[in-house]
Scaffold this motif. Sequence first.
Motif, short mmCIF file in Angstrom:
data_model
loop_
_atom_site.label_atom_id
_atom_site.label_comp_id
_atom_site.label_asym_id
_atom_site.label_seq_id
_atom_site.Cartn_x
_atom_site.Cartn_y
_atom_site.Cartn_z
N LEU A 1 -6.51 12.60 2.17
CA LEU A 1 -6.08 11.59 1.23
C LEU A 1 -6.48 11.95 -0.20
N TYR B 1 -1.09 12.11 0.26
CA TYR B 1 -1.88 13.04 1.05
C TYR B 1 -1.45 14.46 0.71
N THR C 1 0.35 0.25 10.22
CA THR C 1 0.79 1.59 10.56
C THR C 1 1.30 2.29 9.32
N ILE C 2 0.90 3.54 9.19
CA ILE C 2 1.30 4.32 8.03
C ILE C 2 2.49 5.19 8.39
N TYR C 3 3.51 5.15 7.52
CA TYR C 3 4.72 5.95 7.69
C TYR C 3 4.84 6.91 6.52
N PHE C 4 5.33 8.11 6.83
CA PHE C 4 5.32 9.19 5.86
C PHE C 4 6.71 9.54 5.36
N GLY C 5 6.72 10.02 4.11
CA GLY C 5 7.91 10.63 3.58
C GLY C 5 8.10 12.04 4.12
N TYR D 1 0.31 5.76 -0.48
CA TYR D 1 -0.70 6.81 -0.38
C TYR D 1 -0.09 8.16 -0.77
N TYR E 1 0.83 -1.20 0.00
CA TYR E 1 0.00 0.00 0.00
C TYR E 1 0.87 1.26 0.00
N TYR F 1 -4.76 6.45 -3.32
CA TYR F 1 -3.90 5.42 -2.76
C TYR F 1 -3.80 4.25 -3.72
N ARG G 1 2.24 1.77 3.97
CA ARG G 1 1.55 1.09 5.06
C ARG G 1 2.31 -0.19 5.37
N LEU H 1 -4.27 16.31 7.27
CA LEU H 1 -3.88 15.65 6.03
C LEU H 1 -5.11 15.03 5.40
N PHE I 1 2.43 14.70 0.84
CA PHE I 1 3.14 13.63 1.54
C PHE I 1 2.78 12.28 0.94
#
Lengths: 111, 113
Positions: free
Chosen positions: B45, B35, B101-105, B33, B31, B48, B94, B43, B90
């Motif tokens: 969406l 945002y 848990t979602i982690y961001f750039g 995404y 996954y 995705y 996932r 944020l 962003f």
Amino acid sequence: AQSVTQLGSHVSVSEGALVLLRCNYSSSVPPYLFWYVQYPNQGLQLLLKYTTGATLVKGINGFEAEFKKSETSFHLTKPSAHMSDAAEYFCALGAGNMLTFGGGTRLMVKP
Amino acid sequence: DAGITQSPRHKVTETGTPVTLRCHQTENHRYMYWYRQDPGHGLRLIHYSYGVKDTDKGEVSDGYSVSRSKTEDFLLTLESATSSQTSVYFCAIRKQGLADTIYFGEGSWLTVV
């Protein structure tokens, strides 16, 4: 439908004081809940998350949050604020494939 | 570090021009995404992806398209940029587990003038 409400777009505390950032949610399914922190000009960093089980969740940097199903809340606390805690904090609700965010709370820490 | 790289990190473009933002991941997550972040809105969406060539719309997808031709890259395109698309974008991945848990750039700052 899922939604997240963060009460207070700006919160100001003195260094050493209690930090309390409020988050309420609405979800039609059992929620996964998250708190993220964002420092200026950076991405979002995961502070802590609630899945199932223990309702008091401890995260990084001394933060913790308590899941209260009866109140549909997931407030973030820290006993003693530090200057380095100044940032924007986001509460988020996970359901299905997506994460729904609150509008964010900017925490200011006064010396 | 979730192995996410966004490019460009900063861009200024003119109204009506096409813009493509790139998200690259190194950990083979299914996954991905996109945002956008705007003051007071948190944020939101945009789109995705749940696999190569598999994408779906988020809550603010109008004016945006995406493509995912390989697992590691997720592209966001503004076909004809407008000033309302000035924002910070962003990318996120996932990580699947007990609670995904979602982690961001680190974000891409886009200004449309």
